[in-house]
Design a protein around this motif. Sequence first.
Motif, mmCIF file in Angstrom:
data_model
loop_
_atom_site.group_PDB
_atom_site.id
_atom_site.type_symbol
_atom_site.label_atom_id
_atom_site.label_comp_id
_atom_site.label_asym_id
_atom_site.label_seq_id
_atom_site.Cartn_x
_atom_site.Cartn_y
_atom_site.Cartn_z
ATOM 1 N N VAL A 133 -24.964 -34.084 -16.464
ATOM 2 C CA VAL A 133 -23.295 -33.782 -16.256
ATOM 3 C C VAL A 133 -23.932 -32.196 -15.559
ATOM 4 N N SER A 137 -23.904 -38.126 -11.165
ATOM 5 C CA SER A 137 -22.365 -37.358 -11.975
ATOM 6 C C SER A 137 -22.152 -35.887 -12.146
ATOM 7 N N GLU A 189 -21.772 -32.567 -11.979
ATOM 8 C CA GLU A 189 -20.506 -31.538 -12.141
ATOM 9 C C GLU A 189 -21.212 -30.277 -11.781
ATOM 10 N N ASP A 216 -20.914 -36.193 -4.985
ATOM 11 C CA ASP A 216 -19.866 -35.876 -4.177
ATOM 12 C C ASP A 216 -18.734 -34.829 -5.614
ATOM 13 N N ARG A 217 -19.461 -35.559 -6.699
ATOM 14 C CA ARG A 217 -18.602 -34.846 -7.939
ATOM 15 C C ARG A 217 -18.741 -33.185 -8.376
ATOM 16 N N SER A 241 -18.816 -29.837 -8.358
ATOM 17 C CA SER A 241 -17.542 -28.892 -8.673
ATOM 18 C C SER A 241 -17.738 -27.316 -8.785
ATOM 19 N N GLN A 270 -18.927 -31.053 0.820
ATOM 20 C CA GLN A 270 -18.986 -30.370 -0.612
ATOM 21 C C GLN A 270 -19.760 -28.989 -0.721
#
Length: 340
Positions: free
Chosen positions: A179, A201, A203, A224-225, A227, A245
């Motif tokens: 992550v 996964s 971020e 896609d995740r 951030s 993104q």
Amino acid sequence: MGSVLELRVLILRNNSLMGELPFSMKHCKNLVMLDAGENKLSGIIPSWIGSSLQQLQMLSLRKNHFFGSIPLSLCFLNGIRFLDLSVNQLWGPIPKCFINFTAMTTQERFLTDSHHHSYIVNHTIIRHMYNYDIIALLMWKGVEHIFENDKLLLKGIDLSSNQLSEDIPTELGNLVELVALNLSRNNLTGIIPSEIGRLVSLEFLDLSRNHLFGSIPSSLAKIDRLSMLDVSHNNLSGMIPIGTQLQSFNATSYEENQDLCGLPLEKLCFVKEPHQESVVKTQDENDDFLQTFFMSMGLGFFVGFWGIFGTILFNRSCRHAYFRFLNNITEKVMSRWQRW
């Protein structure tokens, strides 16, 4: 401390502990969580952490004075979910054997079994079971967060603020459950491997302040995740891959890369249109053909002219024969003309 054989969670964070981690801790084979961050511990990272404490799921040694290379024995920690070795003085390459962190390749829960949340005390007649909470203060996505019990469902690697060098291992692309990945503020070189795009996964990704070069792989646009992204202060070049993104991040995520262009940066990329390039190429080919044709004609004329008239000019016998030939032709023509 090494005699506490059933010890599962040890948090020593934010003290003024100095020296090395005691060798006797290798006997605490049931340790699931070890947090010795923000101290003044020094020396190399002990190899027995990986060879003896193989039940570890969370290891934080951040913000100490550890030096040397990352021991390969850490790769024996197959169940590790969170590894934080940031803000030390570690050097050398990132071990490729991090691919052995199988807990980061599959969906598993972190410290959720009742075995890890309770302990039993045997009295003379009665056995008592006591529950306990696990509370951890961890550096997560660049900010300290408090995690408790089942909220410790995180998988991350933080090696930032060291002196690590060489390439980013492509093997990290197999840790598909990661992550957070922070490799910033090191001396890493080479390109950003396209395999990073397999971390679906992910971020949080920070690769800033290294010596990375080449283009940003287009595979990053497929996460896609994502951030938070920071690839600033490198030597990256080319166009930022087009994708909702990557264009949604602030320009500061890409700054201080001299040859990087495209949104969200103000520096736009110049792209030649394929049709225009084809026309220019065809025109160049025609010009080359005409130039070759005229050169061949000129060379043929030069060779033919001097091959014939040069011989007549400089060779007396040939010159006399040539003029006799012209006289004979002239006489024949004149005689036929007179007949008519």
